[in-house]
Design an enzyme around this catalytic site. Structure first.
Site, PDB file in Angstrom:
ATOM      1  CG  HIS A  66      -2.082   0.821   1.272  1.00 43.99           C
ATOM      2  ND1 HIS A  66      -2.412   1.699   0.260  1.00 43.99           N
ATOM      3  CD2 HIS A  66      -3.031   1.032   2.249  1.00 43.99           C
ATOM      4  CE1 HIS A  66      -3.496   2.392   0.606  1.00 43.99           C
ATOM      5  NE2 HIS A  66      -3.890   2.003   1.808  1.00 43.99           N
ATOM      6  CG  MET A  78       7.763  -2.680  -3.909  1.00 40.96           C
ATOM      7  SD  MET A  78       6.117  -3.395  -3.629  1.00 40.96           S
ATOM      8  CE  MET A  78       6.555  -5.004  -3.048  1.00 40.96           C
ATOM      9  CG  HIS A  85      -4.269   0.603  -8.600  1.00 42.34           C
ATOM     10  ND1 HIS A  85      -5.612   0.505  -8.341  1.00 42.34           N
ATOM     11  CD2 HIS A  85      -3.759   1.470  -7.685  1.00 42.34           C
ATOM     12  CE1 HIS A  85      -5.906   1.284  -7.321  1.00 42.34           C
ATOM     13  NE2 HIS A  85      -4.803   1.877  -6.898  1.00 42.34           N
ATOM     14  CG  ASP A 143       2.779   4.602  -4.033  1.00 41.69           C
ATOM     15  OD1 ASP A 143       2.580   5.655  -3.418  1.00 41.69           O
ATOM     16  OD2 ASP A 143       2.102   3.577  -3.869  1.00 41.69           O
TER      17      ASP A 143
END
Ligand SMILES: CC(C)(COP(=O)(O)OP(=O)(O)OC[C@H]1O[C@@H](n2cnc3c(N)ncnc32)[C@H](O)[C@@H]1OP(=O)(O)O)[C@@H](O)C(=O)NCCC(=O)NCCS
Length: 374
Positions: free
Chosen positions: A220, A255, A259, A310
């Site tokens: 997350h 990472m 999604h 991210d």
């Protein structure tokens, strides 16, 4: 009788109602209360968007000025909270520091009843940057900083306390964009945590403390830090490609990609990518940004996986001199708005959230006496 599970991770199952945001609904990438996040990021300050999410409408100029003045006035930390922060070790994870800071604040400034929910939220919005920077600067630089700065914005306040000088206009602008992009995202793991907690009629600080714990994981919010650790290990775009191909061959999880809801792109990516490119030019970077772009190309070419919010946040934050371990706490400073708005929404039409489980254990059986057990 409860329905059977249709898929792991509750994927695709509607678990409640919200009027706060839509994620990946029929062509509209991400909206907050009906506004496209791209438009909000292009023209708004973070405090405007926080107001929108929490109060349901965009503020007028005077409402925004008033809200920012209110938040500016709540940046200070009680001495008892500073004492606790000073006892947390330097090598603690800043997300754990925020979790403890939030919980301690709840002890010192309890939300006595739900009529205080907006007040409790505003206080957290104003002082979470103070909590994280007070601890960071005390444990890393040995200074007790003054957290009551007169900076105009939450992002500017954070950068000022972190670096000990007023932030540049470009950096303050990028913080507005970043905090807007991270502010709200429907029933993601941390928000769902907050809503489950709220559904027991618990207090705001408990809901937010639990949400911080959920956001901390690398699947997350922690993905921006993990992405940074990966890209700083690449010396050039070609090196990145070679190492990523090896990681993919090993079936490593990369990472900052993929999604749970979006299937082709994350609308937040192109926005933060654009700002990362500007920051790269500003600092004269010739490695990190090209490396990041190559990673994006390789992942799409090899796996049809795209960057989520991210990935380019990692290089953008790095170009602003933000230490990697503070990346996820910035996410908290922003997502707090979404969490609190969901808590308020849950409270306004509550039924305790209590799903059922599909049992996969033993059939019913007798308890054997101790002497008969092996
Ligand atoms: C976000 C995430 C948790 C979504 O998980 P999910 O909904 O279970 O993912 P999907 O169902 O789309 O995965 C489909 C396939 O792609 C793979 N995949 C997904 N994301 C991947 C990634 N980042 N790197 C490598 N492979 C990935 C999965 O392993 C799966 O492969 P399989 O079918 O062989 O098992 C997942 O993409 C992930 O772990 N990403 C990295 C962490 C991250 O960036 N998190 C921040 C999210 S905003």
């Amino acid at each position: 009788m409860a329905k059977q599970l249709s898929g792991a991770g509750l994927r695709g199952q509607v678990a409640g109602k919200t009027a706060l945001s839509t994620v990946g609904v029929s062509g509209s990438g991400l909206t907050y209360r009906g506004y496209d996040v791209k438009d909000l990021a292009a023209s708004c300050q973070f405090e405007e968007v926080a107001y929108l999410i929490l109060k349901g409408k965009l503020p007028t100029q005077s409402e925004l000025d008033e809200y920012k003045t209110l938040l500016r006035g709540r940046r200070g930390l009680p001495q008892a909270l500073k004492d606790v922060l000073e006892r947390i070790p330097k090598d603690a994870h800043p997300m754990d520091v925020l979790r403890t800071g939030c919980s301690m604040l709840g002890n010192l400034e309890m939300e006595n009843d739900f009529s205080e929910q907006q007040q409790a939220t505003d206080r957290m919005l104003a002082c979470f940057p103070s909590i994280i920077c007070y601890w960071y600067r005390f444990t890393h630089d040995g200074v007790r900083i003054d957290v009551e700065s007169d900076d105009d914005s939450i992002g500017g306040h954070f950068l000022h306390m972190l670096h000990g000088e007023k932030p540049r206009e470009l950096h303050e602008k990028v913080m507005h964009v970043s905090l807007i992009l991270y502010a709200e995202h429907e029933f993601n793991a941390s928000t769902f945590t907050a809503r489950v907690c709220a559904s027991t009629l618990s207090d705001m600080h408990s809901c937010v403390t639990g949400a911080i714990g959920s956001l901390r994981g690398p699947l997350h919010g922690g993905a921006n830090e993990a992405a940074m650790e990966m890209i700083e290990g690449f010396t050039s775009a070609d090196d990145a490609e070679e190492k990523m191909m090896a990681m993919l061959a090993r079936k490593d999880k990369i990472m900052g990609f993929g999604h749970a809801i979006y299937s082709e792109s994350d609308p937040r990516n192109e926005i933060i990518k654009g700002w990362s490119e500007k920051l790269a030019a500003d600092v004269g970077d010739e490695v990190l940004y090209p490396v990041s772009v190559r990673c994006e190309e390789v992942m799409w070419r090899e796996k049809k996986l795209f960057c989520n919010a991210d990935f380019f946040h990692a290089s953008a934050y790095n170009f602003m001199g933000i230490p990697t371990k503070l990346f996820t706490p910035i996410f908290v400073m922003s997502r707090l708005t979404g969490w609190a708005a969901h808590v308020m929404e849950q409270r306004a039409d509550n039924r305790i959230i209590r799903p059922s489980a599909e049992y996969t254990g033993e059939d019913i059986r007798d308890v054997p006496p101790m002497s008969a057990r092996s």
